[in-house]
Design a protein around this motif. Structure first.
Motif, PDB file in Angstrom:
ATOM      1  N   LYS A   1      59.578  34.183 -28.483  1.00 25.17           N
ATOM      2  CA  LYS A   1      59.504  33.128 -28.516  1.00 25.17           C
ATOM      3  C   LYS A   1      57.499  33.878 -28.941  1.00 25.17           C
ATOM      4  O   LYS A   1      57.622  34.255 -27.578  1.00 25.17           O
ATOM      5  CB  LYS A   1      59.562  32.393 -28.380  1.00 25.17           C
TER       6      LYS A   1
ATOM      7  N   LYS B   1      55.294  32.539 -34.776  1.00 23.88           N
ATOM      8  CA  LYS B   1      55.862  31.814 -33.693  1.00 23.88           C
ATOM      9  C   LYS B   1      56.655  32.348 -33.012  1.00 23.88           C
ATOM     10  O   LYS B   1      56.990  32.046 -32.317  1.00 23.88           O
ATOM     11  CB  LYS B   1      56.713  30.210 -34.773  1.00 23.88           C
ATOM     12  N   SER B   2      57.759  33.513 -33.784  1.00 21.26           N
ATOM     13  CA  SER B   2      57.924  34.272 -33.398  1.00 21.26           C
ATOM     14  C   SER B   2      59.031  35.672 -34.163  1.00 21.26           C
ATOM     15  O   SER B   2      58.435  35.744 -35.071  1.00 21.26           O
ATOM     16  CB  SER B   2      60.045  33.550 -32.928  1.00 21.26           C
TER      17      SER B   2
ATOM     18  N   ASP C   1      64.667  26.802 -33.530  1.00 24.51           N
ATOM     19  CA  ASP C   1      63.801  26.751 -33.096  1.00 24.51           C
ATOM     20  C   ASP C   1      62.700  24.895 -33.796  1.00 24.51           C
ATOM     21  O   ASP C   1      62.580  24.805 -34.187  1.00 24.51           O
ATOM     22  CB  ASP C   1      62.736  27.452 -33.958  1.00 24.51           C
TER      23      ASP C   1
END
Lengths: 70, 276
Positions: free
Chosen positions: A47, B129-130, B155
């Motif tokens: 993340k 974001k990821s 998420d």
């Protein structure tokens, strides 16, 4: 009419993954080698916050009980 | 003259060393090309299967006549991989992604694969974001695509309606094309004129939305993998050919050098003999 697994916190993909896994477990041993490749996820996920990566961890899979020995 | 001879000998040694190392390299690239060839055929077969599923979602969207909502949040997903030595695959993806992000600077970005991540984190780190890695070693399974899709959907920090999947389309064994696949959420499909004619249960639609997302992602991953294997094959083939050219050039140079040394030695001997 909400699905039970949805209330338990799963999404459709997790639910169908578990169903597919259960099905693969009951495949006859001669065909098991062929389908073994379809399982086993090794994707890692990190993340990001504010332009920096967090720690990398394997993607979360819902673990199911291993097949009971007959 | 003796000094020059020693120098020529030294150059000969250098050329010999270079020749040996380049011959090794060409053997390695030749074997990598073989491996990439077999991987390409297998990847292509998997791609044809994945295309069928992907096309079905595409047909649904087309038949329904979906329109993208004006105020929709769009997520950019760059579908690349971890492995290199495949020509322009990753840089092409990074370039198209940067172009999109230049036009949509607020768009959230999810990166699949280390190669694209490295290029994009330099230009647009705030949008990421990821990121996912350990992708591209084998043909992606639906299980993998499903896990990635599930993680993105779960998420909380990634809020999106539509998604643009930037991937490499397999055009042929020697050509690929970076393209963007559109993902329309079920909320927009439901608003489309043809869909509106029918009654649906809300829950089933949520399931369908998640499945369609995994489907699109899977298609992008598998086709991207096939494109990458084909590009790797071409890159290794070119590398082997170039190595072969260098080997020829160096061999000629070596032989000429060797003959020059022999000729010089002969001249020395003959001059010495005639001086007697």
């Amino acid at each position: 009419m909400t699905f039970a697994w949805r209330t338990a916190g799963m999404n459709y993909l997790q639910y169908s993954s578990i169903a597919a896994r259960a099905l693969r477990r009951v495949v006859k041993s001669e065909l098991k080698t062929e389908i073994a490749k379809r399982e086993g996820v090794s994707v890692k996920y990190a993340k990001w916050t504010n332009g920096k990566a967090g720690a990398s961890a394997p993607v979360a899979i819902i673990e199911t009980r291993p097949q009971a020995e007959n | 003259a003796l000094g020059q001879q020693t120098r020529n000998m030294a150059t000969l040694k250098e050329i010999q060393t270079r020749l040996k190392s380049i011959t090794n390299i060409s053997k390695i690239t030749a074997s990598m090309k073989m491996i990439a060839s077999t991987k390409t055929t297998r990847a292509q077969r998997a791609m044809n299967v994945a295309r069928v599923y992907g096309k079905t979602s595409g047909d649904l969207v087309e038949q329904a006549g979906v329109q993208k909502a004006e105020s929709a949040n769009e997520l950019l997903i760059t579908v690349s991989s971890d492995k290199g030595l495949c020509g322009g695959i990753h840089s092409s993806l990074a370039r198209q992604s940067r172009k999109y992000l230049a036009e949509h600077p607020e768009a959230p970005l999810v990166v699949l694969g280390d190669k694209a991540k490295m290029q994009l984190q330099r230009a647009y780190p705030q949008n990421i974001k990821s990121s996912f890695n350990q992708i591209g070693a084998t043909i992606p399974t639906f299980e993998e695509s499903s896990e990635i899709a599930s993680t993105v959907l779960n998420d909380k920090d990634v809020v999106f309606d539509n998604a643009k999947l930037m991937y490499n389309k397999f055009v042929s064994a020697i050509a690929f094309e970076t393209s963007a696949m559109e993902f329309y959420p079920i909320s927009q499909i439901v608003e489309s004129p043809n869909f509106k004619a029918y009654e649906f249960q809300e829950d089933v639609l949520t399931n369908l939305n998640e499945f369609l997302f995994a489907n699109s992602l899977h298609w992008a991953l598998v086709e991207g993998h096939a494109a990458e294997m084909a590009a790797k094959r071409t890159a290794m083939e070119n590398a082997t050919k170039n190595a072969g050219d260098i080997i020829n050039r160096l061999t000629l140079q070596y032989n000429r050098g060797r003959q020059a040394v022999i000729t010089n030695e002969l001249i020395d001997i003959i001059t010495g003999a005639s001086a007697l």
